[in-house]
Enzyme design. Sequence first.
Site, short mmCIF file in Angstrom:
data_model
loop_
_atom_site.label_atom_id
_atom_site.label_comp_id
_atom_site.label_asym_id
_atom_site.label_seq_id
_atom_site.Cartn_x
_atom_site.Cartn_y
_atom_site.Cartn_z
N ARG A 1 -10.50 41.32 -12.34
CA ARG A 1 -11.52 41.48 -13.36
C ARG A 1 -12.29 40.19 -13.64
NH1 ARG A 1 -8.20 45.10 -13.77
NH2 ARG A 1 -6.77 43.43 -13.39
N THR A 2 -11.56 39.12 -13.90
CA THR A 2 -12.24 37.90 -14.33
C THR A 2 -13.17 37.40 -13.22
OG1 THR A 2 -10.33 37.40 -15.69
CG2 THR A 2 -11.90 35.62 -15.35
N ARG B 1 -10.12 29.06 -12.50
CA ARG B 1 -8.82 29.64 -12.88
C ARG B 1 -7.75 28.86 -12.12
NH1 ARG B 1 -6.62 35.73 -13.32
NH2 ARG B 1 -7.86 35.55 -15.21
N HIS C 1 -7.30 31.67 -22.18
CA HIS C 1 -8.23 32.48 -21.38
C HIS C 1 -9.38 32.84 -22.32
CE1 HIS C 1 -9.70 35.10 -18.43
NE2 HIS C 1 -8.70 35.92 -18.25
N LYS D 1 -5.83 20.77 3.48
CA LYS D 1 -5.66 19.52 4.25
C LYS D 1 -5.17 18.38 3.35
CE LYS D 1 -9.80 20.52 6.98
NZ LYS D 1 -11.19 20.07 7.08
C1 NCD Z 1 -4.97 38.50 -17.71
C2 NCD Z 1 -4.78 37.10 -17.21
O1 NCD Z 1 -5.14 36.79 -16.07
O2 NCD Z 1 -4.30 36.31 -17.99
N1 NCD Z 1 -5.82 39.28 -16.95
C3 NCD Z 1 -7.17 39.15 -17.06
O3 NCD Z 1 -7.74 38.09 -16.91
N2 NCD Z 1 -7.85 40.25 -17.40
C4 NCD Z 1 -3.71 39.19 -18.05
C5 NCD Z 1 -2.61 39.21 -17.04
O4 NCD Z 1 -2.68 38.69 -15.95
O5 NCD Z 1 -1.59 39.81 -17.42
#
Ligand code: NCD
Length: 327
Positions: free
Chosen positions: A76-77, A126, A154, A105
């Site tokens: 999703r993100t 991320r 997040h 590397k």
């Molecule tokens: C979450 C995350 O990555 O922290 N998912 C997301 O970004 N929608 C929740 C999860 O991984 O459980």
Amino acid sequence: MKYYPAVAGFFLKKMNKFNFKGRDIIDINDFSKEELLFILKMAKKFDPEYVKSDRSNYTIAQGKIAGLLFFEQSTRTEQSFRSAAQKIGMGIIGFNDPQSTSIHKGESFPDTIRIMDSYADCLIIRHPKGGAAKDAAEVAAIPVINAGDGPNQHPTQTILDLYTIQKVAGKLEGITVALMGDLKYGRTVHALSIALSHFNVKQIFISHPSLAMPQEYLNILKTRNRKYEVWEKLSMDLEGVDFLYQTRVQKERFANLNEYKKIKDLFILDKSFKKYLDRGVKLMHPLPRVNEIDPELDAHPNAIYFQQARNGLYIREALLALVLGRL
Ligand code: NCD
């Protein structure tokens, strides 16, 4: 140039109040209540439920490039950032498999950031390590958006969660939100709890004691004089609860997998949860789910997790446009 205090005052006020241009989005604590409400308002410009035609959005950030650095898996993100960037006219570069880059590397994290910094206009990162987004922001000259840093935070998920609550409840004040599941390692619930603490919201934390909400987050609620409760199981009576925010037990953050196995199935919502949905409790989840929500609940109008995920698109369009100074 002659000084016109009234004019200067107007511009200063406008700029100082909500100047997002060039800003990093790392930690939900960096945002005031007014700023959060402002972002929610801006997101409506991208939501077809509020805006009939979004054609004028297509060129908002034309010529700008989003650099995606996904050191950890995401559906999703990552995809909603990709979609959001393209919907406002941006190009995209980046990776979601660090092994396909020079990191393989032995290139250092700061060097990777420096390189991406010179090819893009904003970075979306991320990383499995808490604090990685902040580290990246220290190296990069362009805005950095935290798309999840280990168990820490997040923030863009939090803003979409707030947007969803506001859209569904019509308000953010005077409601009760229960957060359930993995409150220790779940970064979404950490940042959401902080954001909700700006509002008159009662929070209920439901988890096994070993996955309880860390004290630092409870302290924020105490400081802000907000009501909260800690439950060790899902009470049969969810009286007064407006939203139940279910989460996945974060397997990847456990040092000992036996510990994970012992508690992974303790907070599952099966078909019997339908009676609460019927009573009006709205069920949220940041997704992905494993087995903690029975798919039979999905069709219920109060199971709003897919709508929640869709809202991520609008708030990410708004955030990208804001940090690029295009809104
Ligand atoms: C979450 C995350 O990555 O922290 N998912 C997301 O970004 N929608 C929740 C999860 O991984 O459980």
